[in-house]
Scaffold this active site. Structure first.
Site, PDB file in Angstrom:
ATOM      1  N   HIS A   1       0.811  -1.226   0.000  1.00  0.00           N
ATOM      2  CA  HIS A   1       0.000   0.000   0.000  1.00  0.00           C
ATOM      3  C   HIS A   1       0.845   1.277   0.000  1.00  0.00           C
ATOM      4  O   HIS A   1       0.310   2.366  -0.211  1.00  0.00           O
ATOM      5  CB  HIS A   1      -0.917   0.046   1.225  1.00  0.00           C
TER       6      HIS A   1
ATOM      7  N   HIS B   1      -6.517  -6.997   0.025  1.00  0.00           N
ATOM      8  CA  HIS B   1      -6.646  -5.557  -0.210  1.00  0.00           C
ATOM      9  C   HIS B   1      -5.807  -5.185  -1.435  1.00  0.00           C
ATOM     10  O   HIS B   1      -4.719  -5.716  -1.642  1.00  0.00           O
ATOM     11  CB  HIS B   1      -6.174  -4.776   1.016  1.00  0.00           C
TER      12      HIS B   1
ATOM     13  N   ASP C   1      -4.772 -12.609   4.075  1.00  0.00           N
ATOM     14  CA  ASP C   1      -5.983 -12.011   4.634  1.00  0.00           C
ATOM     15  C   ASP C   1      -7.240 -12.293   3.821  1.00  0.00           C
ATOM     16  O   ASP C   1      -8.322 -11.820   4.171  1.00  0.00           O
ATOM     17  CB  ASP C   1      -5.815 -10.501   4.847  1.00  0.00           C
TER      18      ASP C   1
END
Length: 380
Positions: free
Chosen positions: A150, A189, A275
């Site tokens: 990220h 994500h 995740d």
């Protein structure tokens, strides 16, 4: 090549990156405290993965690869020098969270040891690449902390400080003259930082599978395909909640592997977050331990086919302290071509069975849409 062909990167400095605990409940008027709950991105999970590797005997079968601190020039292939200095000052407790240098969002907490840990995470990723490219090992797993996908040029966010996969890919190209690097990001994500770094670059194929419009908001949409010469080399595969093992397998069989075979990378880097697992508190994707094993098998087979097995797996997210170590080890075992017979933590549960069999209409629609969109650039 040595008998064991898989390397392991880990450094105790990674555990020094302390994201703290959650204790305070805020109300409209006032607040109160609870017994501390570890931050979702806790060093405790990293520690448990390492203990799982040790206890299962996997560590003993892997070749240790020493981490090192990344140099400023190596970080500056993506991050601004002002940002690097700002993160150092913030970690040392003498700088603000936002300034002319950039910012660290609230979801990227730092402590006094975070800067050093982040340097060694980026350096560990580069050393993982070196070990593979120099022929010391066939592939490598790097248990890094903090994660990186990220991190933006001048922004720490989503628990990430420096872009480990970005820096590793740049290093592979500069140090070893590679012309084609493939990054597969299966963290739940979207890897917005990695996408941003190579958005106009046709020499790095970035493929991301993630929960649709989850984090960051509206990041990783199908239409985000790269720009200029890089158009088509960003391949986003947004998936609906509840995709499960079958949906992920279909995504790899229908999109990831065929596109990889056409691109024919000289090195594959995996941003391996666990995740998407069915017990993760930050997502709802329903992937099992066995599901992660299969994703890794696909990637090992692809690497064997196109780049003599050269593959680097970098740890990203995963927030179920109980289950993430199971999923991480399941993804690592195919690198060594072993199956230690570890029994799933919830082997007898009906929920686990459902995660392995579900394939919803929403998932099928998402895969059809992805194939339709990406066939503008690839034969899928």
């Amino acid at each position: 090549m040595p008998a064991s062909t898989t390397g392991l990167v880990f450094d105790e400095r990674y555990l020094g990156h302390d994201t703290g605990a959650q204790t305070t409940v805020t109300m409209r008027d006032g607040s109160f405290s609870l017994v501390p709950e570890p931050h979702p991105s806790s060093s405790f999970i990293t520690q448990r993965i390492k203990q799982f590797l040790d206890g299962s005997g996997l560590t003993a079968q892997m070749i240790p690869i020493t981490a090192r601190a990344a140099h400023e020039d190596e970080l500056a292939v993506y991050h601004s020098r002002e940002y690097i200095a700002g993160i150092r000052a913030l970690s040392e407790g003498v700088g603000p969270m936002k300034g002319f240098w950039g910012e660290a969002e609230l979801d990227a907490p730092l402590n006094y040891a975070s800067y050093e840990a982040a340097l060694y995470a980026a350096g560990g990723a580069m050393n993982a690449v070196s070990a593979v490219m120099n022929g010391e090992v066939r592939n490598t797993y790097a248990l890094l902390r903090p994660p990186g996908h990220h991190a933006m040029k001048n922004k720490a966010m989503g628990f990430c400080i420096f872009g480990n996969a970005v820096i590793a890919a740049h290093y592979a190209r500069k140090r070893y003259g590679l012309e084609r690097v493939m990054i597969v990001d299966w963290d739940v994500h979207h890897g917005n930082g990695t996408q941003n770094a190579f958005y106009q670059d046709p020499s790095v194929l970035f493929v991301s599978l993630h929960q649709h419009n989850w984090y960051p908001k509206l990041s990783g949409e199908l239409e985000q395909v790269g720009s200029g010469m890089g158009a088509g080399y960003t391949v986003n595969i947004p998936l609906p909640a509840g995709t499960g093992d079958r949906g992920y397998r279909a995504a790899f069989e229908q999109l990831v592997v065929p596109i990889g075979l056409q691109f024919r990378p000289q090195l594959i880097i995996i941003s391996a977050g666990q995740d998407a697992n069915w017990l993760d508190p930050l997502a709802q994707m329903m992937v099992t331990m066995e599901g992660f094993r299969q994703l890794s098998v696909y990637m090992v087979e692809l690497a064997n086919e196109v780049c003599d097995g050269r593959l680097v797996m970098l740890q990203e997210g995963g927030y179920s302290a109980a289950y993430v170590p199971y999923c991480a080890v399941a993804a690592i075992e195919p690198l060594l071509n072993v199956d230690l017979g570890i029994v799933d933590l919830y082997a007898t549960s009906s929920e686990l069975e459902r995660c392995g069999t579900i394939l919803t209409v929403e998932t099928l629609r998402a895969l059809k849409a992805a194939r339709h969109w990406h066939k503008q650039w690839w034969k899928v």
